[in-house]
Design an enzyme around this catalytic site. Structure first.
Site, PDB file in Angstrom:
ATOM      1  N   LYS A 191       0.805  -1.211   0.000  1.00  0.00           N
ATOM      2  CA  LYS A 191       0.000   0.000   0.000  1.00  0.00           C
ATOM      3  C   LYS A 191       0.838   1.261   0.000  1.00  0.00           C
ATOM      4  O   LYS A 191       0.539   2.201  -0.751  1.00  0.00           O
ATOM      5  CB  LYS A 191      -0.949  -0.073   1.198  1.00  0.00           C
ATOM      6  CG  LYS A 191      -0.940   1.069   2.152  1.00  0.00           C
ATOM      7  CD  LYS A 191      -1.753   0.738   3.366  1.00  0.00           C
ATOM      8  CE  LYS A 191      -0.889   0.600   4.600  1.00  0.00           C
ATOM      9  NZ  LYS A 191      -0.554   1.869   5.220  1.00  0.00           N
ATOM     10  N   THR A 192       1.877   1.292   0.794  1.00  0.00           N
ATOM     11  CA  THR A 192       2.711   2.493   0.825  1.00  0.00           C
ATOM     12  C   THR A 192       3.374   2.711  -0.530  1.00  0.00           C
ATOM     13  O   THR A 192       3.527   3.834  -1.001  1.00  0.00           O
ATOM     14  CB  THR A 192       3.792   2.365   1.909  1.00  0.00           C
ATOM     15  OG1 THR A 192       3.169   1.976   3.123  1.00  0.00           O
ATOM     16  CG2 THR A 192       4.488   3.692   2.132  1.00  0.00           C
TER      17      THR A 192
ATOM     18  N   ASP B 140      -3.833   8.064   3.755  1.00  0.00           N
ATOM     19  CA  ASP B 140      -3.357   6.741   4.142  1.00  0.00           C
ATOM     20  C   ASP B 140      -4.156   6.264   5.359  1.00  0.00           C
ATOM     21  O   ASP B 140      -4.693   7.071   6.099  1.00  0.00           O
ATOM     22  CB  ASP B 140      -1.864   6.857   4.499  1.00  0.00           C
ATOM     23  CG  ASP B 140      -1.210   5.500   4.638  1.00  0.00           C
ATOM     24  OD1 ASP B 140      -1.814   4.499   4.218  1.00  0.00           O
ATOM     25  OD2 ASP B 140      -0.086   5.452   5.167  1.00  0.00           O
ATOM     26  N   GLU B 141      -4.224   4.977   5.579  1.00  0.00           N
ATOM     27  CA  GLU B 141      -4.919   4.412   6.745  1.00  0.00           C
ATOM     28  C   GLU B 141      -6.331   5.007   6.868  1.00  0.00           C
ATOM     29  O   GLU B 141      -6.757   5.396   7.955  1.00  0.00           O
ATOM     30  CB  GLU B 141      -4.144   4.700   8.043  1.00  0.00           C
ATOM     31  CG  GLU B 141      -2.697   4.245   8.031  1.00  0.00           C
ATOM     32  CD  GLU B 141      -2.529   2.757   8.298  1.00  0.00           C
ATOM     33  OE1 GLU B 141      -3.547   2.035   8.275  1.00  0.00           O
ATOM     34  OE2 GLU B 141      -1.389   2.327   8.510  1.00  0.00           O
TER      35      GLU B 141
ATOM     36  N   GLN C 134      -8.237  -3.718   9.166  1.00  0.00           N
ATOM     37  CA  GLN C 134      -7.236  -3.190  10.100  1.00  0.00           C
ATOM     38  C   GLN C 134      -7.712  -1.928  10.808  1.00  0.00           C
ATOM     39  O   GLN C 134      -6.917  -1.112  11.261  1.00  0.00           O
ATOM     40  CB  GLN C 134      -5.928  -2.913   9.363  1.00  0.00           C
ATOM     41  CG  GLN C 134      -5.258  -4.177   8.848  1.00  0.00           C
ATOM     42  CD  GLN C 134      -3.887  -3.912   8.259  1.00  0.00           C
ATOM     43  OE1 GLN C 134      -2.962  -3.543   8.965  1.00  0.00           O
ATOM     44  NE2 GLN C 134      -3.778  -4.084   6.951  1.00  0.00           N
TER      45      GLN C 134
ATOM     46  N   ARG D 205       1.712  -9.036  10.936  1.00  0.00           N
ATOM     47  CA  ARG D 205       3.000  -8.320  10.992  1.00  0.00           C
ATOM     48  C   ARG D 205       4.152  -9.241  10.677  1.00  0.00           C
ATOM     49  O   ARG D 205       5.258  -8.808  10.361  1.00  0.00           O
ATOM     50  CB  ARG D 205       3.255  -7.707  12.390  1.00  0.00           C
ATOM     51  CG  ARG D 205       2.265  -6.656  12.884  1.00  0.00           C
ATOM     52  CD  ARG D 205       2.007  -5.583  11.903  1.00  0.00           C
ATOM     53  NE  ARG D 205       0.831  -5.922  11.101  1.00  0.00           N
ATOM     54  CZ  ARG D 205       0.500  -5.309   9.972  1.00  0.00           C
ATOM     55  NH1 ARG D 205       1.244  -4.331   9.514  1.00  0.00           N
ATOM     56  NH2 ARG D 205      -0.568  -5.663   9.294  1.00  0.00           N
TER      57      ARG D 205
END
Length: 818
Positions: free
Chosen positions: A54-55, A240-241, A271, A626
């Site tokens: 995503k980043t 983002d997020e 998330q 993670r």
DNA sequence: CATGGTGGCATTTTT
DNA sequence: TGCCACCATG
């Protein structure tokens, strides 16, 4: 490089980072990633699963806009949640765009709000120089308000009000509306407190965290010229997020992006873990309704984890009802089974983790590749003790920040009061710190005077000073500080505060074993001040910058403590410890997921609430995803008294496995070192521990975990630990600097006064009359005399840059022979 | 009237 | 463990 702990973490998809320098922005992207990157104008929602790049998509998208579409970088706003994420995006875009990306506005919601308000706050009746109140200040104000309104604080504890006000602000509700909506006695009280609280803040020229967003939105809604300006400036908005935005934040970006609809949001509904902060999953689930014709892209290929890890994650998350259906897949292999362990108690669990870490390191893993994740900060205690004993270097993220330390806050309190004399919270903090004879009575007199004259406490105290010697001295002190701030550089000035207020000298005279490290923290603060000095800014301006940065620094941005490396450029590798919340967005080759127990995860406070349980489940999902290669799942059979859920959740301190772990296919689990517990696998039943037989304890002393079997065992305190492994002391200067400096001034060399740090401190005997010495802040001077001996020895020195000789406490002064 | 020591008590997650 | 309220002392 900006800061080396950015390296410690690889973020969402750094495994692909190396490729990023490639010329073609689409090279190495999979089909949906490329679609998102090349998307032209109009709204787009990217549902990016964990580890799906995503980043990378976000940064390439920005680069694409600038390079291919010729959008000036000053027209682009990218919003993230933490400074760390923003910084990392900045770095990546720097490597993609070079100087073309210089004018990008990459920021957090709160920094964006702050920046806007620094220009526009006057429109709302604040001065543009307003200060930001932190949680403690907020609580202080609430305490006062509750008292004023005669509210029974047994029946209505302070926390309920701070939570309520938070909730109001997250949802853009003003006091008047809150009062209208109130349908119970309690809600009515909350509205009253909220109303009064806002007035107190306004009088103090202060805003809390929530205000940074609420007031920014208010400005945009109420002042069309401002809105016009920002809409003209910002043509592209990226978030983002997105799953963690709350209502005000959504209003903010919507207001900005509305006319052009060039809104690019990336998120993962699985998330969403900040519901308690007002994040509403509906923002992501209903984005398509708010922005018709939204293009939706799903990123489901995972580049991070093994198949086994992904399967476990999926098994957990698929039980949630409110989610968009998707399933991560990987082109990689299945990988190892998940390793499980049941400890007798949290100490044994910690010992297990410690000993596994030792094994992994001998197998070639680096400390920095390992992370321990947990639900609550309280769990760090056992882990930390065990790691200290095992001599394993670690960093704790979250927890107590450097700037939250009492001594640092106290000194900064003086700075705050100087910058903003209306800051009554700062006034109350420093007026009798260190104790100077101003107690409750005197304070009441000041408060009365302030009220009668509608003046800030500081001004009122000038009046009261006429009849009170102690207050008079305080007022004089503040006057001296004010004067000094006009002639001194920041570093020097901070040192001056420490001396002049006698804060440092008194610390030095204390027997308290923590005094030493507190003095070091103050010196650290001083040095930090020195590195923030700018030739073209006044000290007053630099003080304001310092305060702003501190307010916006989150616990995700910097570890709570340091391992105390001598050379900041050569920091030892460390294991990372953090809560599941802070781990979002990060990845580690090996993850230890601790405390998989009912009552802890899910946390007992969410047990009776379906919505809360779904969020806990997402938290578990975040934890599992993670891990890249190895995932350890552990739990304890008993947990200490105050561990969450000890009495409220499950019965009698005996703990059962988390329901989430039960959803994982047992075939993918393998028990490690379970010789202590019998009759139970990780995901079922109660283990029987063989220790009930007293004799057995003593026969097992050789064992790795044996020292945790006797519960009464006294563990070394932090002070006994080797300093190089203690996490509770100094944050390195380097670290502080890197988080406080604006990105563009990062290149500045630190101005270390070599002539000072190079030499050992002078001995008391060497300081006879006439000897030339150097003081870290006051510079060069000549000794005029010595008084007393030992810790209380005083040295009188005439410094070149001061007319009057200064009397310093020898032990604290750290003098060097010239 | 201010201060420092002692004992009791609570502890999700955070921009 | 860490913070706050209370009490005895100067």
């Amino acid at each position: 490089m900006f800061n080396d702990h950015a390296q410690m973490f690889s973020s969402d998809d750094s495994s692909q980072h190396q490729e990023e320098l490639s010329r073609d922005l689409l090279e190495g992207l999979n089909e949906p990633q490329a679609q998102a990157v090349v998307h032209g104008d109009g709204p787009i929602l990217v549902l990016a699963g964990a580890g799906s790049g995503k980043t990378r998509v976000l940064t390439h998208r920005v680069a694409q806009l600038v390079k291919e579409h010729g959008v000036p970088s000053s027209r682009i706003l990218a919003v993230t949640f933490t400074n760390k994420a923003a910084q990392e995006m900045r770095e990546r875009l720097h490597s993609l765009l070079g100087t073309d990306g210089e004018k990008l506005w990459i920021t957090t919601f709160h920094s964006a709000g702050l920046r806007m308000l620094r220009f526009e706050a006057a429109r709302l009746g604040y001065s543009n120089q307003f200060v930001i109140y932190d949680d403690q200040d907020t609580k202080g104000v609430l305490k006062q308000v509750i008292k004023e309104l005669n509210i029974n604080d047994d029946r209505y504890p302070l926390d309920t009000f701070s939570r309520a006000i938070d909730r109001f602000k997250n949802n853009y509700i003003f006091p008047a509306q809150a009062a209208k909506d109130a349908s119970s006695v309690e809600a009515d009280l909350q509205a009253q407190v909220y109303d009064r609280y806002q007035k107190v803040l306004l009088e103090a020229n202060a805003m809390d965290f929530g205000d940074l967003l609420v007031n920014a939105v208010r400005i945009l809604r109420e002042f069309p010229d401002v809105l016009e300006y920002y809409r003209r400036t910002l043509h592209y908005v990226l978030v983002d997020e997105f799953q963690d935005t709350n209502k005000v934040q959504y209003m903010f970006i919507r207001l900005l992006a509305e006319p052009r609809r060039n809104l690019f949001v990336v998120g993962d509904d699985d998330q969403s873990i900040y519901g308690f902060r007002g994040a509403t999953i509906s923002n992501i689930l209903e984005f398509e309704k708010d922005f018709p014709n939204t293009k939706v892209v799903k990123l489901e290929q995972n580049y991070r984890s093994t198949g086994t890890i992904l399967n476990a994650a999926h098994a957990v998350i698929e039980k949630n009802k409110s989610r968009k259906a998707k399933k991560l897949w990987t082109a990689g292999g299945e990988g190892d089974q998940l390793r499980t362990f049941i400890g007798y108690d949290e100490n044994q669990e910690a010992e297990f983790i410690t000993s596994e870490i030792r094994k992994l390191v001998t197998q070639g893993f680096k400390y920095s590749e390992l992370a321990i994740l947990y639900r609550t900060n309280a769990q760090t205690r056992a882990l930390e003790e065990s790691l200290v004993r095992g001599k394993i270097p670690y960093k704790i993220y979250g927890g107590l920040k450097f700037f939250d330390r009492k001594e640092v806050k106290d000194i900064l309190g003086y700075v705050r009061l100087l910058v903003n004399p209306a800051d009554n919270q700062a006034f109350q903090r420093v007026v009798n710190t260190p104790p100077r004879g101003i107690g409750a009575q005197a304070l009441q007199a000041i408060a009365d005077e302030a009220r009668a004259t509608s003046m800030p406490f500081l001004h009122a105290s000038v009046t009261v000073a006429r009849s009170n010697k102690s207050i008079q001295k305080f007022v004089e002190l503040m006057g001296e500080l004010k004067q000094a701030s006009q002639t001194m550089k920041l570093g020097e000035f901070l040192g001056f505060i420490v001396e002049k207020t006698e804060y440092g000298p008194r610390l030095a005279a204390m027997k308290d074993p923590t005094a030493h490290s507190r003095i070091e923290n103050l010196q650290e603060l001083e040095s930090l001040g020195r590195t923030m000095e700018r030739p073209d800014s006044t000290t007053e301006q630099v003080m304001k910058d310092l305060l702003d940065r501190i307010s916006l620094t989150s616990s995700a941005d910097v570890p709570a403590g340091e391992t105390g490396a001598q050379d900041p450029n050569q920091k030892p590798e460390t294991v990372s410890l953090m809560t599941l919340h802070l781990a979002k967005g990060l990845e580690f080759p090996v993850v230890f997921f601790a405390g998989l127990e009912e009552g802890l995860l899910p946390h007992y406070r969410s047990l009776d609430d379906a919505v809360g349980l779904e969020e806990e489940r997402r938290l578990c999902y975040v934890g599992i995803t993670r891990a890249m290669k190895l995932l350890y799942l552990s739990r304890a059979h008993n947990r200490g008294m105050f561990a969450a859920g000890g009495s409220a959740g499950s019965s009698g301190g005996v703990r059962i496995v988390s329901r989430f772990a039960k959803d994982i296919d047992p075939k993918s689990l393998v028990a490690v070192a379970t010789e202590r517990s019998q009759g139970a696998t990780f995901i079922e039943g109660y283990p029987k521990f063989s220790f009930d037989d007293e004799d057995e304890i003593d026969t097992r002393v050789e064992d790795d975990y044996s020292n945790t079997w006797r519960r009464k065992k006294k563990y070394p305190s932090h002070n006994d630990a080797e300093p190089s492994y203690s996490s509770k002391t100094n944050v390195s200067l380097d670290q502080l600097r890197s988080m406080l400096m604006p990105a563009d001034s990062m290149k500045q060399e630190p101005t270390t006064p070599k002539e000072y740090f190079g030499k050992p401190s002078a001995a008391l005997e060497e300081l006879v009359e006439g000897v030339e010495v150097i003081h870290p802040t006051f510079g060069k001077g000549r000794v005029e005399g010595i008084k007393g001996s030992g810790n209380s020895a005083n040295v009188t020195i005439k410094f070149e840059s001061f007319d009057e000789p200064k009397k310093l406490v020898f032990r604290f002064a750290k003098l060097v022979l010239a």
